[in-house]
Write an enzyme that holds these catalytic residues in place. Structure first.
Site, PDB file in Angstrom:
ATOM      1  N   GLY A   1       7.802  -4.829   8.383  1.00  0.00           N
ATOM      2  CA  GLY A   1       7.165  -5.808   7.502  1.00  0.00           C
ATOM      3  C   GLY A   1       5.967  -5.223   6.777  1.00  0.00           C
ATOM      4  O   GLY A   1       5.787  -5.429   5.572  1.00  0.00           O
ATOM      5  N   TYR A   2       5.155  -4.479   7.504  1.00  0.00           N
ATOM      6  CA  TYR A   2       3.966  -3.858   6.920  1.00  0.00           C
ATOM      7  C   TYR A   2       4.356  -2.822   5.876  1.00  0.00           C
ATOM      8  O   TYR A   2       3.770  -2.762   4.783  1.00  0.00           O
ATOM      9  CB  TYR A   2       3.130  -3.234   8.033  1.00  0.00           C
ATOM     10  CG  TYR A   2       1.799  -2.683   7.595  1.00  0.00           C
ATOM     11  CD1 TYR A   2       0.707  -3.525   7.406  1.00  0.00           C
ATOM     12  CD2 TYR A   2       1.619  -1.323   7.393  1.00  0.00           C
ATOM     13  CE1 TYR A   2      -0.526  -3.029   7.023  1.00  0.00           C
ATOM     14  CE2 TYR A   2       0.386  -0.811   7.008  1.00  0.00           C
ATOM     15  CZ  TYR A   2      -0.678  -1.662   6.827  1.00  0.00           C
ATOM     16  OH  TYR A   2      -1.898  -1.155   6.435  1.00  0.00           O
ATOM     17  N   ALA A   3       5.366  -2.004   6.191  1.00  0.00           N
ATOM     18  CA  ALA A   3       5.821  -0.986   5.242  1.00  0.00           C
ATOM     19  C   ALA A   3       6.359  -1.645   3.971  1.00  0.00           C
ATOM     20  O   ALA A   3       6.111  -1.175   2.854  1.00  0.00           O
ATOM     21  CB  ALA A   3       6.892  -0.108   5.881  1.00  0.00           C
TER      22      ALA A   3
ATOM     23  N   LYS B   1       3.289  -3.068   1.966  1.00  0.00           N
ATOM     24  CA  LYS B   1       2.454  -2.058   1.318  1.00  0.00           C
ATOM     25  C   LYS B   1       3.214  -1.289   0.245  1.00  0.00           C
ATOM     26  O   LYS B   1       2.616  -0.831  -0.732  1.00  0.00           O
ATOM     27  CB  LYS B   1       1.887  -1.108   2.372  1.00  0.00           C
ATOM     28  CG  LYS B   1       0.883  -1.781   3.306  1.00  0.00           C
ATOM     29  CD  LYS B   1      -0.259  -2.434   2.546  1.00  0.00           C
ATOM     30  CE  LYS B   1      -1.297  -3.052   3.475  1.00  0.00           C
ATOM     31  NZ  LYS B   1      -2.426  -3.666   2.742  1.00  0.00           N
TER      32      LYS B   1
END
Length: 253
Positions: A157-159, A162
């Protein structure tokens, strides 16, 4: 004239309570800007960042906003945009991270991270950007990540968020650069903050990370703040649509 002088400017910094956001708000104030500090847990009446900004002789307004709640973000942005004072600088720094292998990563976590790290930043940029476009002046700075370039491990999710941040920087810049509004991102390397505590606590991961960083150390929040002041200033008036890595040389390795 000092091209880094931000006297008379008003800067909104999200995630300003601690870590990178605190350092950015402090450094913008030191350069002359008044600060609107925002965080999901900030006490509007009393905060360390508020005290620090006032110590530097600048005005401070604190706000508590849950960036996972789109209505709260929208209401906050619309109230700012309707205010008497123009927002000159927006630093979209607020973020969260959830760690789990992709095969086990819950959709609730995935949705939460995208809402906080990407969608809320777009909402703020869209609403405050409209007034910047009318004024033909604005500086928008996103906190991106090394994972704007790489995939990471156990943080799908973070990747995704970003990577989306990098695309949003370019998309907004393409539309707004010719109208006086620059849009850029900072990609912090491995910075010693709460978000990286789990990595620093893992001896094997920490050692592997340090071995790849040419500078030979974890970064600090202050290392990011100088880049934010630069991108928010007239020294960077012809810099737009870029993601600036501040990573101790990680990506060059």
């Amino acid at each position: 004239m000092n091209p880094f002088d931000l006297s008379g400017r008003l800067a909104v910094v999200t995630g300003a309570k601690r870590g990178i956001g605190f350092a950015i708000a402090e450094s913008l104030a030191a350069a002359g800007a008044d600060i609107v500090g925002v965080s999901a847990t900030l006490d509007p009446a009393s905060s360390e960042i508020g005290e620090r900004v006032r110590e530097l002789g600048r005005e401070f307004s604190g706000h508590r906003v849950d960036f996972a709640d789109r209505d709260q973000v929208t209401d906050f942005a619309e109230a700012l945009a309707a205010g008497d004072r123009q927002v000159d600088i927006l630093v979209n720094n607020a973020g969260t991270i959830r760690r789990a292998p992709a095969a086990e990563h819950s959709l609730d976590w995935f949705d939460e991270v995208l809402e906080v790290d990407l969608t809320s930043a777009f909402v703020l940029s869209q609403i405050l950007g409209r007034r910047m476009l009318q004024a033909e002046y604005g500086r928008i700075v996103f906190t991106a990540s090394l994972l704007s370039f790489q995939g990471g491990i156990n943080v799908p999710g973070y990747a995704a968020a970003k990577s989306g941040t990098a695309g949003l920087v370019r998309a907004l810049s393409n539309e707004w650069a010719g109208r006086g509004v620059t849009v850029n991102g900072i990609a912090p390397g491995y910075i010693a903050t709460d978000n990286t505590q789990a990595l620093r606590d893992d001896p094997d991961r920490s050692r592997a990370i340090l071995e790849r960083i040419p500078a030979g150390r974890w970064g600090t929040a202050a290392d990011i703040a100088g880049a934010a002041v630069y991108l928010a200033s007239d020294a960077a008036r012809y810099v737009t649509g870029t993601i600036l890595p501040v990573d101790g040389g990680w990506l060059a390795r």
